[in-house]
Enzyme design. Sequence first.
Site, mmCIF file in Angstrom:
data_model
loop_
_atom_site.group_PDB
_atom_site.id
_atom_site.type_symbol
_atom_site.label_atom_id
_atom_site.label_comp_id
_atom_site.label_asym_id
_atom_site.label_seq_id
_atom_site.Cartn_x
_atom_site.Cartn_y
_atom_site.Cartn_z
ATOM 1 N N CYS A 1 0.827 -1.214 0.000
ATOM 2 C CA CYS A 1 0.000 0.000 0.000
ATOM 3 C C CYS A 1 0.865 1.270 0.000
ATOM 4 O O CYS A 1 1.954 1.294 0.559
ATOM 5 C CB CYS A 1 -0.864 0.038 1.246
ATOM 6 S SG CYS A 1 -1.885 -1.410 1.449
ATOM 7 N N ARG B 1 5.191 -0.316 -6.561
ATOM 8 C CA ARG B 1 5.193 -1.119 -5.339
ATOM 9 C C ARG B 1 4.168 -2.238 -5.358
ATOM 10 O O ARG B 1 4.206 -3.133 -4.532
ATOM 11 C CB ARG B 1 4.943 -0.213 -4.136
ATOM 12 C CG ARG B 1 6.049 0.801 -3.910
ATOM 13 C CD ARG B 1 5.597 1.899 -2.994
ATOM 14 N NE ARG B 1 5.035 1.370 -1.775
ATOM 15 C CZ ARG B 1 5.731 1.018 -0.714
ATOM 16 N NH1 ARG B 1 7.022 1.174 -0.726
ATOM 17 N NH2 ARG B 1 5.147 0.534 0.351
ATOM 18 N N TRP C 1 -3.048 -2.656 -1.494
ATOM 19 C CA TRP C 1 -2.683 -4.031 -1.832
ATOM 20 C C TRP C 1 -3.460 -4.890 -0.825
ATOM 21 O O TRP C 1 -3.189 -4.836 0.384
ATOM 22 C CB TRP C 1 -1.177 -4.204 -1.660
ATOM 23 C CG TRP C 1 -0.625 -5.496 -2.122
ATOM 24 C CD1 TRP C 1 -0.331 -5.873 -3.415
ATOM 25 C CD2 TRP C 1 -0.241 -6.613 -1.305
ATOM 26 N NE1 TRP C 1 0.187 -7.134 -3.441
ATOM 27 C CE2 TRP C 1 0.260 -7.619 -2.165
ATOM 28 C CE3 TRP C 1 -0.286 -6.869 0.066
ATOM 29 C CZ2 TRP C 1 0.720 -8.843 -1.706
ATOM 30 C CZ3 TRP C 1 0.166 -8.090 0.527
ATOM 31 C CH2 TRP C 1 0.670 -9.063 -0.353
ATOM 32 N N ASN D 1 -1.742 2.338 5.948
ATOM 33 C CA ASN D 1 -0.824 1.240 5.594
ATOM 34 C C ASN D 1 -0.539 0.461 6.871
ATOM 35 O O ASN D 1 -0.372 1.068 7.935
ATOM 36 C CB ASN D 1 0.518 1.770 5.076
ATOM 37 C CG ASN D 1 0.430 2.285 3.667
ATOM 38 O OD1 ASN D 1 -0.645 2.279 3.054
ATOM 39 N ND2 ASN D 1 1.552 2.745 3.146
ATOM 40 N N GLY D 2 -0.410 -0.855 6.746
ATOM 41 C CA GLY D 2 -0.109 -1.680 7.915
ATOM 42 C C GLY D 2 -1.261 -2.628 8.189
ATOM 43 O O GLY D 2 -2.134 -2.826 7.336
ATOM 44 N N GLU E 1 17.993 -18.347 -6.090
ATOM 45 C CA GLU E 1 17.603 -16.990 -6.487
ATOM 46 C C GLU E 1 17.079 -17.002 -7.934
ATOM 47 O O GLU E 1 16.087 -16.343 -8.250
ATOM 48 C CB GLU E 1 18.773 -16.021 -6.309
ATOM 49 C CG GLU E 1 18.534 -14.597 -6.797
ATOM 50 C CD GLU E 1 17.306 -13.914 -6.207
ATOM 51 O OE1 GLU E 1 16.693 -14.437 -5.266
ATOM 52 O OE2 GLU E 1 16.947 -12.849 -6.735
ATOM 53 N N LYS F 1 13.302 -15.778 -9.012
ATOM 54 C CA LYS F 1 13.064 -14.758 -10.061
ATOM 55 C C LYS F 1 12.096 -15.311 -11.100
ATOM 56 O O LYS F 1 11.150 -14.650 -11.498
ATOM 57 C CB LYS F 1 14.365 -14.376 -10.784
ATOM 58 C CG LYS F 1 15.319 -13.418 -10.164
ATOM 59 C CD LYS F 1 14.822 -12.049 -9.906
ATOM 60 C CE LYS F 1 14.085 -11.999 -8.626
ATOM 61 N NZ LYS F 1 14.718 -11.569 -7.430
ATOM 62 N N GLU G 1 8.447 -15.725 -9.816
ATOM 63 C CA GLU G 1 7.811 -14.426 -9.543
ATOM 64 C C GLU G 1 7.179 -13.781 -10.768
ATOM 65 O O GLU G 1 6.101 -13.219 -10.690
ATOM 66 C CB GLU G 1 8.888 -13.425 -9.085
ATOM 67 C CG GLU G 1 9.152 -13.365 -7.651
ATOM 68 C CD GLU G 1 10.171 -12.267 -7.369
ATOM 69 O OE1 GLU G 1 9.752 -11.219 -6.894
ATOM 70 O OE2 GLU G 1 11.370 -12.468 -7.627
ATOM 71 N N HIS H 1 16.820 -37.299 -3.579
ATOM 72 C CA HIS H 1 16.151 -37.678 -2.326
ATOM 73 C C HIS H 1 14.662 -37.381 -2.371
ATOM 74 O O HIS H 1 14.031 -37.217 -1.332
ATOM 75 C CB HIS H 1 16.823 -36.986 -1.136
ATOM 76 C CG HIS H 1 18.235 -37.439 -0.930
ATOM 77 N ND1 HIS H 1 18.558 -38.714 -0.518
ATOM 78 C CD2 HIS H 1 19.418 -36.807 -1.125
ATOM 79 C CE1 HIS H 1 19.872 -38.840 -0.451
ATOM 80 N NE2 HIS H 1 20.416 -37.688 -0.824
ATOM 81 N N LYS I 1 6.394 -4.538 -3.806
ATOM 82 C CA LYS I 1 7.827 -4.247 -3.710
ATOM 83 C C LYS I 1 8.302 -4.217 -2.263
ATOM 84 O O LYS I 1 9.414 -4.625 -1.961
ATOM 85 C CB LYS I 1 8.107 -2.901 -4.391
ATOM 86 C CG LYS I 1 9.563 -2.532 -4.464
ATOM 87 C CD LYS I 1 10.316 -3.458 -5.410
ATOM 88 C CE LYS I 1 11.811 -3.194 -5.420
ATOM 89 N NZ LYS I 1 12.532 -4.381 -5.922
HETATM 90 C C1 F6R Z 1 11.993 -10.938 -4.915
HETATM 91 C C2 F6R Z 1 11.870 -9.890 -3.941
HETATM 92 C C3 F6R Z 1 11.454 -10.253 -2.568
HETATM 93 C C4 F6R Z 1 12.194 -9.392 -1.551
HETATM 94 C C5 F6R Z 1 11.653 -9.648 -0.139
HETATM 95 C C6 F6R Z 1 12.422 -8.853 0.888
HETATM 96 O O1 F6R Z 1 12.387 -10.435 -6.139
HETATM 97 O O2 F6R Z 1 12.091 -8.760 -4.240
HETATM 98 O O3 F6R Z 1 11.647 -11.614 -2.316
HETATM 99 O O4 F6R Z 1 13.550 -9.705 -1.632
HETATM 100 O O5 F6R Z 1 10.306 -9.302 -0.082
HETATM 101 O O6 F6R Z 1 12.340 -7.493 0.609
HETATM 102 P P1 F6R Z 1 13.372 -6.462 1.221
HETATM 103 O O7 F6R Z 1 14.692 -6.745 0.575
HETATM 104 O O8 F6R Z 1 12.827 -5.112 0.858
HETATM 105 O O9 F6R Z 1 13.402 -6.706 2.689
#
Ligand code: F6R
Length: 611
Positions: A2, A27, A72, A96-97, A484, A488, A491, A507, A606
Site C-alpha cells: 500500500c 510497489r 494491496w 498502511n499496515g 535466487e 526470479k 515471480e 532424495h 515491492k
Molecule cells: C523478490 C523480492 C522479494 C524481496 C523480499 C524482501 O524479487 O524482491 O523476495 O527480496 O520481499 O524485501 P526487502 O529486501 O525489501 O526486505
Amino acid sequence: MCGIVGFVGRRNAAPVLLEGLRRLEYRGYDSAGLALLDGGAFTLVRRKGRVAALEDAARGKAGKVGIGHTRWATHGAPSERNAHPHIYGKFAVVHNGIIENYRALKKECEESGETFASDTDSEVIAHLLAKYDEGDFLDSVRHAVAGLRGSYALAILCEGRPDELIAARKGSPLIVGERDGEWYVASDIPALAGKGMKLCPLSDGEIAVLKRGGAAFFDIEGKRIEKEWAEYDTETSAPQLCGYPHFMRKEIDEIPASIAQTAAEFLKKPANQSLCEVLCHTEYVQIVACGTAYHSGLAAKCAIEALARIPAEACIASEYRYRDPVVSKSTLVVAVSQSGETADTLAAARLAKERGAYLIAVANVPHSSLTALADHVIPTAAGTEIGVAATKSYNAQLIALYLLALSLRAAKSGARDVSSSGLASQCERDGEDARLLETLRALPALCGEAIAASRKTKEWARRFCSAKSIYFIGRGCDHAAAVEGSLKLKEISYLPSEGYPAGELKHGTLALIGRDTPVVAVMTDRALAEKTMNSVHEAISRGADAYLVTSLSEYAERKEFAASILVPACERLFSPAVSVIPLQLLAYETALACGNDPDKPRNLAKSVTVE
Ligand code: F6R
C-alpha cells in the site's frame, strides 16, 4: 505494498496526489482512491485497478487538502468498497499496515449500532476517530491510535478543518515533506520527487499536524517535539525508463554500477572503533532476511564461514522470532533488506537486539525503519529499484556482505581497524586478502561481461515458457545462485519452479523430473563440478533437457546440455554475483515470452510491510 500520499497547499490537491500515487505504482497495488476537502463535505473517489482509472474519475474535483492511497489487499478482496480512503462521521483515513485487534474493535462499534461499509481492518480507525471526537482533531487521533494494536501509517482529514491533515506512524513508514510553503506526506520518498523538497521522516509513535501555515510534531501524549529536516534532491528518486522497455531490464544493466558504488562507499567510510571491537569478538553470525535478500544471506554464509572461519547461518526472518533463537553478546546479527521496511525482517532484527546482539543493517533505502534500528548500517548503493523482482539490489547486497566477510576475516587475524578504509589497508598488507579484495573490485567488469554473455536466454525462454515446471540446481555457492534464479523465474513468469542443492534431487524431487521439466545447473566451482554433473545425468536419464550456466569452459561445450551460457570466471565464493545474471535475464525473457509484465508481477508488492 500500500502507498500513502497527502497534501495541504495552495493548489488543487488531486493532481499532486495522483502524481504521487503514480510514483508509487511500482510497489504493487490493486485499487486506488483519494479524498479531497474543499470547505464542505469530502469528495471521495475510489477505483478498483489502476491509478489511470482513478485519474479519469477524479478529473475536475476540487480541494486544496487531500489524501490518496494505493491498496494491496490484505483484509477484504480488491474492490472499490474496500479501497481507501475510508470515511466515517467527520473523518477520512488512509492506512498502511495491519490492525491486529480490528475484529474486537469492530465488534464493539457494531454493538453500539455503527455499520461498516468495507471488509477492511482499516475502516475501524475512522470509527475510533469519530468515537473520540470532542472537537480537538489532534486529541481524537491520539486517543484513536492508542487503541490500535499492530502497525500503521495514517493520513487523516477532518470535515470542518479544510486546511489541515494529520499523519501518524507506528511500524509502517511515513515521511513529511515541505516545499514552497506546501506540505506533503507520503509512505515512500519516491512519491515526493522534486527539487528542493525538505523531508522529515516520522518515527514510531509520532504525529504530524500539517496546516497551511506550518507543521507541528507531537508524541502520543500530545507533547510537542522538535524534528530535523533534511533537503533532498528527490528528482533522482523518480527513475525513468530511458529507452528500456522495462525497469527490470534497465536495472540488470545497472548491476555493474550498483556493485562498484556499494564497494566504493564501504571502502571510503572512516574506521568505526566500536564496530571493529564487535567484529573482533564475533563468534556467530546470523543473517536475517526474506526472499531475495535471504538468498544473498545464503551466499554470504558460505563466504563468511570460508573466509573468516566463523559459524554463520542465513535465517528466514518470518521464522526467526518463532523459533526462540539462540543469541548472545558475541552474536552478530545482519539484517538484509532492500527496502528496510520488510515487517518480518524488522521483527527479527528487533528481537535480536532485545536479546543482546549487535545489529548491522544492509539496506538500500537510506532512511528506513531498519537503518534507524541498527547499530551500524552498510548501505547498498543500487539506487531506487522499481522492478518488483529484485535484481541490482541483490547483487549489491552480495558485495556488501562479501566486504563484511573480509572485515570479519581481518578481525579474526588480529587487525584492530577492520572496517572500511582500515580493511583496505589491511588487505594491501596481506597477500591473500589483497587478492580477495582485488577479486571483489573486478566484479563490476565481470558482471558486465555476464550480461553480454546472456543473450541466449531469449532462446531458452521460448522453450521454457511451455514447461510444466523448471528446476535449478547447484552445490555450495552455486546453490545460492540457483535458488535466487528459481525465485526470479516463478515471480514473473508464474511457472512452477524450485531451486535445490544438486545432491538433494535424488532424495525425492527426482520423481517430478521428466521431458517437460527443464533443469538448469549452475556450476562455477571446479572442485564440485563432477558432483553436480552426477545430478545433471540423473535428470537427463529421466528425459529432462539440461541447461548450464558455468564459468568452466570445459563444461560449456559438453554435448549432454541442451544449451549453455559461459560466464566469466571469478573467485568461487563471490561467483553468485556473476552467475545469477543469466538467471535474472532468463526470468525476464521468460516473463515476456509468457506475455507477462515483468515489472508488475501479479499478487506481489515491492515492499512487504505486513507480517
Ligand atoms: C523478490 C523480492 C522479494 C524481496 C523480499 C524482501 O524479487 O524482491 O523476495 O527480496 O520481499 O524485501 P526487502 O529486501 O525489501 O526486505
